[in-house]
Scaffold this motif. Structure first.
Motif, PDB file in Angstrom:
ATOM      1  N   SER A 178      -2.992  -9.853  -0.529  1.00 54.11           N
ATOM      2  CA  SER A 178      -4.070  -9.391   0.338  1.00 54.11           C
ATOM      3  C   SER A 178      -4.137  -7.868   0.427  1.00 54.11           C
ATOM      4  O   SER A 178      -4.994  -7.338   1.112  1.00 54.11           O
ATOM      5  CB  SER A 178      -3.912  -9.989   1.736  1.00 54.11           C
ATOM      6  OG  SER A 178      -2.759  -9.476   2.351  1.00 54.11           O
ATOM      7  N   LYS A 179      -3.265  -7.171  -0.247  1.00 55.08           N
ATOM      8  CA  LYS A 179      -3.234  -5.716  -0.160  1.00 55.08           C
ATOM      9  C   LYS A 179      -4.105  -5.084  -1.227  1.00 55.08           C
ATOM     10  O   LYS A 179      -4.115  -5.511  -2.376  1.00 55.08           O
ATOM     11  CB  LYS A 179      -1.799  -5.210  -0.324  1.00 55.08           C
ATOM     12  CG  LYS A 179      -0.905  -5.612   0.813  1.00 55.08           C
ATOM     13  CD  LYS A 179       0.495  -5.126   0.587  1.00 55.08           C
ATOM     14  CE  LYS A 179       1.405  -5.652   1.680  1.00 55.08           C
ATOM     15  NZ  LYS A 179       2.779  -5.324   1.427  1.00 55.08           N
ATOM     16  N   SER A 180      -4.817  -4.052  -0.837  1.00 54.78           N
ATOM     17  CA  SER A 180      -5.626  -3.306  -1.793  1.00 54.78           C
ATOM     18  C   SER A 180      -4.714  -2.401  -2.623  1.00 54.78           C
ATOM     19  O   SER A 180      -3.560  -2.155  -2.264  1.00 54.78           O
ATOM     20  CB  SER A 180      -6.661  -2.460  -1.063  1.00 54.78           C
ATOM     21  OG  SER A 180      -6.032  -1.361  -0.420  1.00 54.78           O
ATOM     22  N   ASN A 181      -5.265  -1.881  -3.709  1.00 54.66           N
ATOM     23  CA  ASN A 181      -4.504  -0.952  -4.556  1.00 54.66           C
ATOM     24  C   ASN A 181      -4.121   0.300  -3.774  1.00 54.66           C
ATOM     25  O   ASN A 181      -3.043   0.852  -3.973  1.00 54.66           O
ATOM     26  CB  ASN A 181      -5.319  -0.563  -5.790  1.00 54.66           C
ATOM     27  CG  ASN A 181      -5.533  -1.721  -6.731  1.00 54.66           C
ATOM     28  OD1 ASN A 181      -4.913  -2.777  -6.592  1.00 54.66           O
ATOM     29  ND2 ASN A 181      -6.416  -1.541  -7.696  1.00 54.66           N
ATOM     30  N   SER A 210      -3.639   0.395  -0.448  1.00 56.72           N
ATOM     31  CA  SER A 210      -2.582   0.016   0.495  1.00 56.72           C
ATOM     32  C   SER A 210      -1.233   0.017  -0.208  1.00 56.72           C
ATOM     33  O   SER A 210      -0.234   0.496   0.333  1.00 56.72           O
ATOM     34  CB  SER A 210      -2.851  -1.362   1.092  1.00 56.72           C
ATOM     35  OG  SER A 210      -3.966  -1.330   1.942  1.00 56.72           O
ATOM     36  N   ARG A 211      -1.209  -0.502  -1.411  1.00 58.46           N
ATOM     37  CA  ARG A 211       0.033  -0.503  -2.200  1.00 58.46           C
ATOM     38  C   ARG A 211       0.472   0.927  -2.498  1.00 58.46           C
ATOM     39  O   ARG A 211       1.654   1.245  -2.443  1.00 58.46           O
ATOM     40  CB  ARG A 211      -0.158  -1.268  -3.502  1.00 58.46           C
ATOM     41  CG  ARG A 211      -0.356  -2.750  -3.334  1.00 58.46           C
ATOM     42  CD  ARG A 211      -0.704  -3.355  -4.696  1.00 58.46           C
ATOM     43  NE  ARG A 211      -1.300  -4.653  -4.577  1.00 58.46           N
ATOM     44  CZ  ARG A 211      -0.630  -5.792  -4.578  1.00 58.46           C
ATOM     45  NH1 ARG A 211       0.671  -5.775  -4.682  1.00 58.46           N
ATOM     46  NH2 ARG A 211      -1.258  -6.937  -4.484  1.00 58.46           N
ATOM     47  N   ALA A 212      -0.486   1.783  -2.820  1.00 64.87           N
ATOM     48  CA  ALA A 212      -0.162   3.187  -3.096  1.00 64.87           C
ATOM     49  C   ALA A 212       0.475   3.840  -1.873  1.00 64.87           C
ATOM     50  O   ALA A 212       1.446   4.591  -1.994  1.00 64.87           O
ATOM     51  CB  ALA A 212      -1.425   3.950  -3.506  1.00 64.87           C
ATOM     52  N   GLU A 221      -4.267   1.686   8.521  1.00 62.64           N
ATOM     53  CA  GLU A 221      -3.314   1.584   7.415  1.00 62.64           C
ATOM     54  C   GLU A 221      -1.952   2.166   7.812  1.00 62.64           C
ATOM     55  O   GLU A 221      -0.907   1.599   7.486  1.00 62.64           O
ATOM     56  CB  GLU A 221      -3.848   2.294   6.164  1.00 62.64           C
ATOM     57  CG  GLU A 221      -4.973   1.555   5.479  1.00 62.64           C
ATOM     58  CD  GLU A 221      -4.517   0.337   4.691  1.00 62.64           C
ATOM     59  OE1 GLU A 221      -3.391   0.325   4.179  1.00 62.64           O
ATOM     60  OE2 GLU A 221      -5.311  -0.615   4.584  1.00 62.64           O
ATOM     61  N   CYS A 222      -1.973   3.273   8.527  1.00 65.58           N
ATOM     62  CA  CYS A 222      -0.709   3.891   8.953  1.00 65.58           C
ATOM     63  C   CYS A 222      -0.002   3.038  10.008  1.00 65.58           C
ATOM     64  O   CYS A 222       1.231   2.922   9.980  1.00 65.58           O
ATOM     65  CB  CYS A 222      -0.947   5.313   9.448  1.00 65.58           C
ATOM     66  SG  CYS A 222      -1.384   6.439   8.089  1.00 65.58           S
ATOM     67  N   ILE A 223      -0.756   2.441  10.891  1.00 62.53           N
ATOM     68  CA  ILE A 223      -0.156   1.540  11.882  1.00 62.53           C
ATOM     69  C   ILE A 223       0.497   0.366  11.159  1.00 62.53           C
ATOM     70  O   ILE A 223       1.619  -0.034  11.482  1.00 62.53           O
ATOM     71  CB  ILE A 223      -1.219   1.074  12.903  1.00 62.53           C
ATOM     72  CG1 ILE A 223      -1.635   2.234  13.798  1.00 62.53           C
ATOM     73  CG2 ILE A 223      -0.692  -0.095  13.742  1.00 62.53           C
ATOM     74  CD1 ILE A 223      -2.881   1.957  14.626  1.00 62.53           C
ATOM     75  N   GLU A 224      -0.190  -0.190  10.168  1.00 62.29           N
ATOM     76  CA  GLU A 224       0.359  -1.316   9.408  1.00 62.29           C
ATOM     77  C   GLU A 224       1.623  -0.917   8.652  1.00 62.29           C
ATOM     78  O   GLU A 224       2.582  -1.691   8.590  1.00 62.29           O
ATOM     79  CB  GLU A 224      -0.686  -1.887   8.444  1.00 62.29           C
ATOM     80  CG  GLU A 224      -1.817  -2.610   9.141  1.00 62.29           C
ATOM     81  CD  GLU A 224      -1.367  -3.774  10.022  1.00 62.29           C
ATOM     82  OE1 GLU A 224      -0.462  -4.533   9.606  1.00 62.29           O
ATOM     83  OE2 GLU A 224      -1.898  -3.919  11.134  1.00 62.29           O
TER      84      GLU A 224
END
Length: 179
Positions: free
Chosen positions: A31-34, A36-38, A135-138
């Motif tokens: 479920s992670k975008s590219n 998010s992985r970066a 994204e940073c909270i996650e």
């Protein structure tokens, strides 16, 4: 069966799946975008820099060999890793006034996560400020301490009106309010 007899596991209702989450509560890789992985790989690399003082080039070479890196947005990873290290002092100068303790007392995970947030606020204008914040909270939830995400949220939410003034003001004017 008496009321004190444990219920057999076969009689229990099945656990409800939480879409996009593993049993540990973290996000599933699929479920992670590219990007998010970066961010995740950049966080790990920045952690190495903060904790070990490792050189960006050595960290970069090591990180690119990690499993799953090929699924990350390598250009975004490069920008985050090298941009955060290059601008660390100026980003810390923005972060420090919002801290309730010395920077040395901040977890390296939360510190690196805040760097990522500040860097994206300043340099990745194609990413909406709320996405950067989320994204940073996650990241902090997944990799940091128990309540570290709350600290990251407070600091980045405090910086957003300064670093993305027009965008934050437009959100407030539209009735979205602060995150």
């Amino acid at each position: 069966m008496s009321e004190n007899t444990p219920t057999p596991s076969s009689a229990r209702p099945p656990k409800q799946s939480r879409t996009g989450l593993k049993s540990t509560g973290t996000r599933k890789a699929a479920s992670k975008s590219n990007r998010s992985r970066a961010r995740e790989f950049a966080l790990q690399a920045l952690y190495q820099h903060l904790v070990g003082g490792n050189d960006a080039t050595a960290i970069d070479a090591f990180t690119r060999d990690l499993a799953g890196f090929h699924k990350a947005d390598s250009a975004h990873y490069d920008a985050l890793l090298h941009g955060c290290i290059e601008h660390a002092a100026s980003m810390d100068a923005l972060i420090t006034p919002l801290l309730d303790r010395k920077m040395a007392e901040i977890s390296p995970i939360e510190h690196a996560t805040m760097w990522i947030g500040v860097y994206e606020f300043q340099n990745c204008l194609d990413v909406p400020w709320r996405v950067v914040l989320n994204e940073c909270i996650e990241l902090a939830k997944e990799f940091g301490g128990t309540d570290g995400h709350k600290y990251v949220n407070a600091v980045l939410n405090g910086l957003a009106p300064k670093l993305r003034a027009v965008e934050v003001a437009a959100d407030k004017a539209a009735g979205a309010g602060a995150a």
